[in-house]
Design an enzyme around this catalytic site. Structure first.
Site, PDB file in Angstrom:
ATOM      1  N   THR A 128       0.849  -1.199   0.000  1.00 45.70           N
ATOM      2  CA  THR A 128       0.000   0.000   0.000  1.00 45.70           C
ATOM      3  C   THR A 128       0.888   1.255   0.000  1.00 45.70           C
ATOM      4  OG1 THR A 128      -1.745  -1.196   1.176  1.00 45.70           O
ATOM      5  CG2 THR A 128      -1.895   1.190   1.207  1.00 45.70           C
ATOM      6  N   THR A 137      -3.849   1.290  -2.991  1.00 39.66           N
ATOM      7  CA  THR A 137      -3.230  -0.025  -2.848  1.00 39.66           C
ATOM      8  C   THR A 137      -3.612  -0.966  -3.984  1.00 39.66           C
ATOM      9  OG1 THR A 137      -2.831  -1.817  -1.255  1.00 39.66           O
ATOM     10  CG2 THR A 137      -5.104  -1.065  -1.498  1.00 39.66           C
ATOM     11  N   ILE A 138      -2.749  -1.946  -4.205  1.00 36.41           N
ATOM     12  CA  ILE A 138      -3.096  -3.138  -4.979  1.00 36.41           C
ATOM     13  C   ILE A 138      -3.016  -4.355  -4.052  1.00 36.41           C
ATOM     14  CG2 ILE A 138      -2.549  -2.301  -7.289  1.00 36.41           C
ATOM     15  CD1 ILE A 138       0.241  -3.541  -7.002  1.00 36.41           C
ATOM     16  N   ASN A 139      -3.027  -4.078  -2.745  1.00 31.44           N
ATOM     17  CA  ASN A 139      -2.944  -5.042  -1.652  1.00 31.44           C
ATOM     18  C   ASN A 139      -1.506  -5.531  -1.497  1.00 31.44           C
ATOM     19  OD1 ASN A 139      -4.176  -6.209   0.569  1.00 31.44           O
ATOM     20  ND2 ASN A 139      -4.726  -8.081  -0.504  1.00 31.44           N
ATOM     21  N   ASP A 196      -8.769  -9.613   1.060  1.00 31.64           N
ATOM     22  CA  ASP A 196      -9.256  -8.870   2.221  1.00 31.64           C
ATOM     23  C   ASP A 196     -10.669  -9.286   2.631  1.00 31.64           C
ATOM     24  OD1 ASP A 196      -6.965  -7.536   2.715  1.00 31.64           O
ATOM     25  OD2 ASP A 196      -7.635  -5.567   2.061  1.00 31.64           O
ATOM     26  N   SER A 256     -11.069  -3.055   4.801  1.00 30.16           N
ATOM     27  CA  SER A 256      -9.749  -2.430   4.653  1.00 30.16           C
ATOM     28  C   SER A 256      -9.303  -1.825   5.975  1.00 30.16           C
ATOM     29  CB  SER A 256      -9.821  -1.327   3.590  1.00 30.16           C
ATOM     30  OG  SER A 256      -8.642  -0.555   3.557  1.00 30.16           O
ATOM     31  N   SER A 257      -8.008  -1.562   6.078  1.00 31.39           N
ATOM     32  CA  SER A 257      -7.469  -0.816   7.216  1.00 31.39           C
ATOM     33  C   SER A 257      -6.968   0.567   6.810  1.00 31.39           C
ATOM     34  CB  SER A 257      -6.316  -1.599   7.858  1.00 31.39           C
ATOM     35  OG  SER A 257      -6.772  -2.800   8.423  1.00 31.39           O
ATOM     36  N   GLY A 312       0.659  -0.474   5.397  1.00 31.30           N
ATOM     37  CA  GLY A 312       1.059  -1.509   6.339  1.00 31.30           C
ATOM     38  C   GLY A 312      -0.062  -2.340   6.926  1.00 31.30           C
TER      39      GLY A 312
END
Length: 574
Positions: A390, A408-410, A432, A451-452, A473
């Site tokens: 991310t 992100t693309i994870n 996710d 998501s975070s 992260g």
């Protein structure tokens, strides 16, 4: 008796280790500027954003330029093959909005698609076409520019197009990331068509990476709009690559994709107002929840990163992650108790559970529903999220507009699929979702995975801009952003000083408590004292695992930019 033994041992450790040095010297590099600032995970992306600011663009124009440049210089971490969130505060009105361009599950998704032994063994949610969610970044950036920007896509994309066509120099960290993902890149692509490889091997540090296909895609979007991606040749190539690697995505999935403009999650910490991301991100909610808990304690008097402070902080982390696992999912599909989770009285209830000399060994989710006049309970399962990918950036312009954006693309290099015609890396955001079909975070057509990501804007008690901050992260985004906010508010640090401090991370899911992870730059005496309290301390090297943050602090000396040295972050101002 236990407290007496602890105090005796503590005295001995202090006598022996009072002068213990940190494992590694911390380097602080705050950058001050009077007008505008971009802080991102790569200097060239920050410069791209500032280039647009200098040409008269506003913070939103600069944000889109920065995001596109990050796609070029950090193709492993974010890009138009993925998605993200953007939090914007408008100087004239004070309004804060959230653009949610998170990926969604394709129409072929089913709740049990990752539940089988075969799916788990072969990593379907992480690798190949089944792992790819419908990307949202291209439409998200286009919408931000159309609604809130002042420049055209062609204008703001120009720095990124130039970087892609002329190339930039790969450094050792980037070569290492490519090398770490070499097997994945070989598995789903013709190595000869992957721009990050030469003769099937990672580009060497010092070599120049050119990405003409990506430049072509950016130009095409500028000429034909987002339809070039969602209804045109870019999307057709994307779907073709995904399905060639075991996926089941259609052009209808792309054509039906929509971004969402949402109200932010809002909370306060010692009078400072915090605006962040709502579901399907869990980030903003649990940053507010964590800070609400810590607000009940006089942490400033305990001392920064003191054993007592870190003990209480770690216990609070366990409780907020237990709640995250129990309640958070896409609120379009699930009733999420946001008001309860961010309620101050609920936080007081949780804070009362923390004991000064006792460590919680089992932590289950509490019940926030009574704090918002509800009685529903939803439970989901989760695991400790280890990946460190991310990319976050923060922008402030001369008029006072602010953008915080996380994209992100994870995982690094996502699913491993690189669209050969355009060099677009396809995300693996389906990971996710929960593999448990009974979970409220199980895959469903059109659903956004949890998501975070936590791009956040903080105002001071009088309502004036104070800080914009976010991080990469995974789960550590939540804890990194919270610790940085406390470093500034409670301990009076500058932006980069707050970012560079050693961090901790721990969690609990379904009762099970994870290890108490500490960066090896933490004072060794503090680490020993945490172990004496009963924490299962696991020391890890200072790295992106603990989150990589970029932020801007608004000060009397001007804009104060900080960027994490755990990554290639550099703030640029003018």
């Amino acid at each position: 008796m236990r407290k007496f033994i602890y105090l005796v041992a503590l005295t001995a450790i202090l006598a022996l280790g009072a002068t213990a040095a940190l494992a590694q010297e911390m380097v602080v590099n705050d950058v001050y500027a009077p007008k505008g600032m971009v802080s991102s995970a790569h200097e060239l992306a920050s410069k791209a954003g500032v280039e647009i600011l200098k040409k008269g663009g506003n913070a939103i124009d600069a944000a889109v330029a920065t995001a596109l440049a990050l796609n070029v210089v950090e193709p492993n971490a974010s890009g138009i093959g993925g998605g993200g969130f953007m939090v914007i505060r408008f100087a004239k009105t004070g309004e804060v909005v959230v653009l949610d361009y998170r990926e969604v599950a394709p129409k072929s998704a089913t709740k049990d698609m990752f539940a089988s032994d075969q799916a788990k063994k072969e990593g379907w949610s992480k690798l190949g076409g089944k792992a790819v969610g419908v990307p949202g970044q291209a439409l998200g950036l286009w919408t931000a520019l159309e609604k809130y920007g002042t420049m055209s896509w062609a204008e703001v994309a120009e720095p990124a197009i130039r970087l892609a066509e002329e190339g930039f120099t790969i450094v050792e960290m980037q070569q290492g990331i490519i090398a770490d993902n070499l097997e994945k890149l070989h598995s789903f692509n013709d190595p000869a068509k992957v721009p990050f490889l030469k003769d099937g091997l990672p580009l060497e540090a010092g070599s120049v990476l050119k990405q003409p296909g990506l430049a072509k895609a950016f130009k095409m979007i500028g000429e034909k709009g987002p339809d070039a991606f969602y209804k045109g040749p870019i999307g057709e190539a994307f779907v073709r690559a995904v399905n060639a690697n075991g996926g089941n995505m259609t052009m209808e999935d792309l054509a039906d994709y929509q971004i969402a403009i949402r109200e932010p999650v809002m909370g306060t910490y010692r009078g400072y107002q915090i605006y962040s991301t709502p579901p399907a991100s869990s980030g903003g909610t649990h940053i507010v929840e964590l800070l609400n808990i810590m607000e009940n304690f006089p942490v400033a008097s305990w001392g920064h990163n003191s054993p007592k402070y870190l003990h209480y902080l770690g216990e609070a982390m366990k409780m907020i992650f237990a709640d995250r696992a129990a309640y958070m999912a896409d609120s379009a599909f699930v009733d999420v108790p946001l008001k309860g989770l961010t309620n101050k009285e609920y936080a007081k209830k949780l804070a009362a559970k923390i004991k000064p000399h006792k460590v919680m060994k089992e932590v289950y989710a509490d019940d926030p529903w009574p704090f918002q006049n509800g009685n529903k309970v939803a439970m989901i399962a989760g695991t400790d999220d280890q990946h460190i990918s991310t990319s976050h950036f923060s922008v402030a312009d001369a008029d006072g507009n602010i953008v915080a954006s996380t994209n992100t693309i994870n995982y690094f290099f996502g699913s491993g699929i690189v669209v050969p015609e355009y060099g677009i890396v396809a995300n693996n955001q389906m990971d996710d979702f929960s593999s448990d079909p009974a979970s409220v975070n199980a895959p469903e057509p059109g659903k956004r995975p949890l998501s975070s990501m936590s791009p956040s804007i903080v105002l001071d008690p009088s309502g004036k801009p104070f800080m914009t901050i976010g991080a990469a992260g995974a789960w550590r985004i939540i804890t990194a952003v919270s610790q940085i906010i406390m470093n500034v508010v409670d301990f009076g640090m500058t932006m980069d000083e707050a970012i560079e401090q050693p961090r901790i991370f721990t969690y609990a899911v379904n009762g099970k408590v994870g290890p108490f992870r500490v960066e090896d730059t933490m004072n060794p005496t503090t680490i020993q004292m945490l172990r004496l309290r009963g924490h299962n301390v696991e020391v890890r090297p200072r790295s992106g695992y603990f989150g990589t943050a970029q932020g801007i602090l608004f000060t009397d000396m001007g804009l104060d930019g900080g960027a994490d040295s755990r990554r290639l972050g550099v703030p640029v101002g003018y």
